[in-house]
Scaffold this active site. Structure first.
Site, short mmCIF file in Angstrom:
data_model
loop_
_atom_site.label_atom_id
_atom_site.label_comp_id
_atom_site.label_asym_id
_atom_site.label_seq_id
_atom_site.Cartn_x
_atom_site.Cartn_y
_atom_site.Cartn_z
N ARG A 1 0.87 -1.18 0.00
CA ARG A 1 0.00 0.00 0.00
C ARG A 1 0.91 1.23 0.00
NH1 ARG A 1 2.49 1.77 3.52
NH2 ARG A 1 0.98 3.42 3.73
N GLY A 2 0.28 2.40 -0.14
CA GLY A 2 1.07 3.63 -0.31
C GLY A 2 1.18 3.91 -1.80
N ALA A 3 0.90 5.17 -2.18
CA ALA A 3 0.73 5.48 -3.61
C ALA A 3 1.93 5.09 -4.50
CB ALA A 3 0.38 6.95 -3.76
N ARG B 1 -7.41 -0.10 -6.55
CA ARG B 1 -7.64 0.99 -5.59
C ARG B 1 -7.80 2.28 -6.39
NH1 ARG B 1 -4.15 1.21 -0.29
NH2 ARG B 1 -6.05 2.23 0.44
N GLN C 1 -1.69 2.38 10.01
CA GLN C 1 -0.39 2.39 9.31
C GLN C 1 0.67 3.18 10.08
OE1 GLN C 1 -3.36 3.03 7.94
NE2 GLN C 1 -3.47 2.50 5.78
N ASP D 1 -1.80 10.83 -2.12
CA ASP D 1 -2.20 9.86 -3.15
C ASP D 1 -2.56 10.53 -4.46
OD1 ASP D 1 -2.72 8.52 -0.43
OD2 ASP D 1 -2.67 6.88 -1.88
N ASN E 1 -5.14 12.55 0.69
CA ASN E 1 -4.27 11.65 1.47
C ASN E 1 -5.14 10.90 2.47
OD1 ASN E 1 -1.58 10.65 2.02
ND2 ASN E 1 -1.67 11.74 3.97
N LYS E 2 -4.51 10.01 3.22
CA LYS E 2 -5.21 9.14 4.18
C LYS E 2 -6.20 9.91 5.04
CE LYS E 2 -5.09 5.64 4.50
NZ LYS E 2 -6.16 4.90 3.80
#
Ligand code: MRU
Length: 377
Positions: free
Chosen positions: A57-59, A100, A205, A246, A257-258
């Site tokens: 995960r993570g862009a 995603r 995370q 992201d 973002n998150k």
């Protein structure tokens, strides 16, 4: 970055490719910090599944996984018909794209691979060009993150107390991280500072990944509950906020973002604390004209209604639950449902600057700087 395994430091990238097995190799992030392991996906559908299930995960990391997944998919094609090959390529592309929706990086990465393949004379040539282009994307992404570190290091002065949200570290990228890259560069320059990691519910995370990375790196830090940031800011205990993104809109300077990032930006603004967003070039979306048009991923309600963890000790004498077991526990009322938006959008006026590989810019400067930031007309 280096991982300490049985007393020895070993260098790992979050995402790599095993050409012999035609497999994408990923650090399995769902079991960290309790167990470090890598997994290899056998085909592009498994790679898409690994992205969806957040093995990776993570862009920037899912971008590299998608680029390699595309190469993996096209390399598995048997036959010589260009028409059938083009149809197969489209299926692979759409499968990986839909894993995603919020991060633009996987789309930008796969577009780069598809463009590079176009000059191939036949199917075989296009197949090998796809892998070369995916490797090129991953290497460039790692170099860009290192450059973000060099650009952002001047912000990390001695004694600084930094807040970060989610994980925008090397686990979220091919290497180095985005928000963490300036921290690692400052540490290499001998500076001492402290990091507050937002726990980042519902997937945690910050508590599981960022805190683990910082421990591996020997950087002093505390995990804080997501609700604690306002209190610490009010008491003057946070000097700077750095997060990743992201999707950063090149036309407006808004960033996705998150979930929870927007709240932190509002708080930072309220307390006059600089709020920076670190991004590689693959995170910029030059098309979308408003943050409201960014697709926000809605994830499963179970993420909000409970939590995952690893049993570290028997809970009560006589409890036979095995230590080391990874378990999900239900926290909320069994009858309740939940909403689970994975990301939010922070408006440009709350962002002090965007740390990019080629400089630090105000959000409204992105469009003016579009040529140096890789905009292709
Ligand atoms: O849901 P996740 O864990 O993929 O969300 C990750 C983030 O929000 C990161 O901050 C973002 O991808 C930037 S990573 C350099």
């Amino acid at each position: 970055m280096n991982v300490l395994i049985r007393g020895h430091h070993r260098h790992f990238r979050t995402v790599t490719f095993d050409a012999q097995r035609n497999a994408v190799v990923l650090i399995e992030q769902r079991r960290l910090p309790h167990r470090f392991a890598t997994v290899a996906t056998r085909d592009f559908r498994e790679t898409a599944e690994a992205i969806q299930q957040m093995v990776v995960r993570g862009a920037p990391a899912i971008a590299a996984a998608a680029a390699y997944g595309l190469a993996q998919g096209v390399r598995a094609f048997r036959g010589r018909s260009s028409t059938t090959f083009a149809r197969h390529l489209e299926t692979v592309y759409q499968t990986l794209k839909s894993a995603r929706p919020t991060a633009v990086d996987p789309v930008n990465a796969m577009d780069e691979v598809r463009t590079a393949m176009r000059t191939g004379a036949d199917v075989a040539e296009q197949q090998s060009m796809a892998l070369a282009a995916a490797e090129h994307f991953a290497n460039a992404s790692a170099s860009q993150c290192e450059a973000i570190g060099q650009q952002g290091v001047k912000l990390i002065r001695e004694g600084l107390r930094v807040l970060t949200h989610c994980n925008a570290g090397w686990l979220a990228c091919v290497d180095f991280g985005t928000a963490t890259a300036p921290l690692y560069a400052a540490q290499a320059a001998g500076r001492k500072f402290h990091v507050f990691c937002d726990e980042t519910r519902p997937r945690s995370q910050g508590a599981t990944l960022t805190a683990w990375e910082l421990s591996q790196q020997g950087i002093p830090h505390h995990v804080i509950a997501d609700n604690a940031a306002g209190h610490l800011m009010q008491r003057g205990e946070v000097d700077l906020v750095i997060v990743g993104s992201d999707r950063a809109l090149g036309r407006t300077g808004e960033i996705a973002n998150k979930i929870g990032t927007y709240t932190k930006a509002v708080l930072a603004h309220r307390h006059g604390i600089p709020f920076y967003v670190a991004i590689p070039l693959s995170t910029i979306d030059w098309q979308i004209k408003s943050g409201l048009a960014i697709p926000i991923e809605e994830r499963d309600a179970s993420e909000v209604l409970g939590a995952w963890g690893t049993i570290t000790n028997p809970r009560t004498p006589g409890d036979r639950t095995k230590s080391g077991r990874h378990v999900y526990v239900r926290v909320a009322d069994p009858a309740s449902g939940a909403r689970n938006p994975g990301f939010d959008v922070t408006p440009a006026e709350l962002i002090t600057g965007l740390i990019t590989p080629v400089g630090i810019f105000k959000p409204t400067e992105l469009w003016k700087q579009r040529r140096s930031l890789g905009w292709l007309a």
